[in-house]
Design a protein around this motif. Structure first.
Motif, short mmCIF file in Angstrom:
data_model
loop_
_atom_site.label_atom_id
_atom_site.label_comp_id
_atom_site.label_asym_id
_atom_site.label_seq_id
_atom_site.Cartn_x
_atom_site.Cartn_y
_atom_site.Cartn_z
N TYR A 1 -10.29 -5.64 -1.49
CA TYR A 1 -10.38 -4.18 -1.59
C TYR A 1 -11.61 -3.66 -0.86
O TYR A 1 -11.60 -2.57 -0.30
CB TYR A 1 -10.28 -3.70 -3.04
N THR B 1 -10.71 -3.88 3.01
CA THR B 1 -9.69 -2.92 3.46
C THR B 1 -10.03 -1.49 3.08
O THR B 1 -9.32 -0.56 3.49
CB THR B 1 -8.31 -3.27 2.86
N THR C 1 -9.66 0.01 0.24
CA THR C 1 -8.50 0.54 -0.47
C THR C 1 -8.78 0.53 -1.97
O THR C 1 -9.70 -0.15 -2.42
CB THR C 1 -7.25 -0.32 -0.18
N ASN D 1 -2.61 4.83 3.98
CA ASN D 1 -3.50 4.31 2.95
C ASN D 1 -3.72 2.80 3.03
O ASN D 1 -4.19 2.19 2.09
CB ASN D 1 -2.99 4.68 1.56
N ARG D 2 -3.34 2.19 4.14
CA ARG D 2 -3.60 0.79 4.44
C ARG D 2 -2.85 -0.19 3.53
O ARG D 2 -3.31 -1.30 3.27
CB ARG D 2 -5.10 0.52 4.43
N LYS D 3 -1.68 0.22 3.07
CA LYS D 3 -0.88 -0.67 2.23
C LYS D 3 -0.51 -1.94 2.99
O LYS D 3 -0.60 -3.05 2.45
CB LYS D 3 0.40 0.05 1.76
#
Length: 158
Positions: free
Chosen positions: A38, A41, A43, A88-90
């Motif tokens: 996390y 990334t 996120t 959202n960089r999923k």
């Protein structure tokens, strides 16, 4: 086209204040990996932890089962859905969380291919040896020697 006034007002099914899954719910290395993911990334933690759990469950699925009751077992599968807006960089989280499993699968594939090549080579050598022994036995005038060669070929066939 129907009039929108006929539809009832939509009600939210899931409350907005659900607690987020924290990496602390994952033990040791898995929690550390989730925390690093996390951070890397940028996120939400609530996106990384379910993806990590999904990867772990995938790795465990064939080897572990959950006993529901006597005589009834389910595989350790887990399905999570992350609903975020685009951008959202999923995808980057999925790639990062699945990377260790993908690496393991590639290594397993490489090892299986090597084993398969070795087994194929051994089989071809065995068949060539059997053919040689059978040919030699066919031209052998000594019955005892012919029997010995045929038995040796039969042993290889087994």
């Amino acid at each position: 086209m129907t009039d929108n006034s006929e539809w009832p007002e939509l009600k939210q099914m899931i409350p907005n204040d659900l607690p987020s899954l924290a990496e602390s719910c994952l033990p040791g290395w898995a929690g550390e990996y989730a925390e690093s993911a996390y951070i890397a990334t940028e996120t939400p933690r609530g996106l990384v932890v379910p993806m990590r759990l999904t990867t772990i469950a995938t790795a465990m699925a064939r080897n572990h089962q959950v006993k529901i009751c006597d005589g009834y077992y389910e595989p350790c599968n887990a399905w999570f859905m992350s609903i975020l807006a685009p951008g959202n960089r999923k995808s980057s989280v999925v790639k990062l969380c699945a990377a260790p499993l993908n690496c393991w699968e590639k290594n397993q594939d490489r090892q299986l291919r090597q084993n398969s090549k070795e087994l194929k080579r051994q089989r071809e050598q065995g068949l060539a040896r059997i053919k040689h022994l059978r040919s030699k036995a066919a031209t052998q005038s000594d019955a005892q020697r012919r029997k010995q060669l045929n038995e040796e070929a039969s042993e290889i066939e087994e």
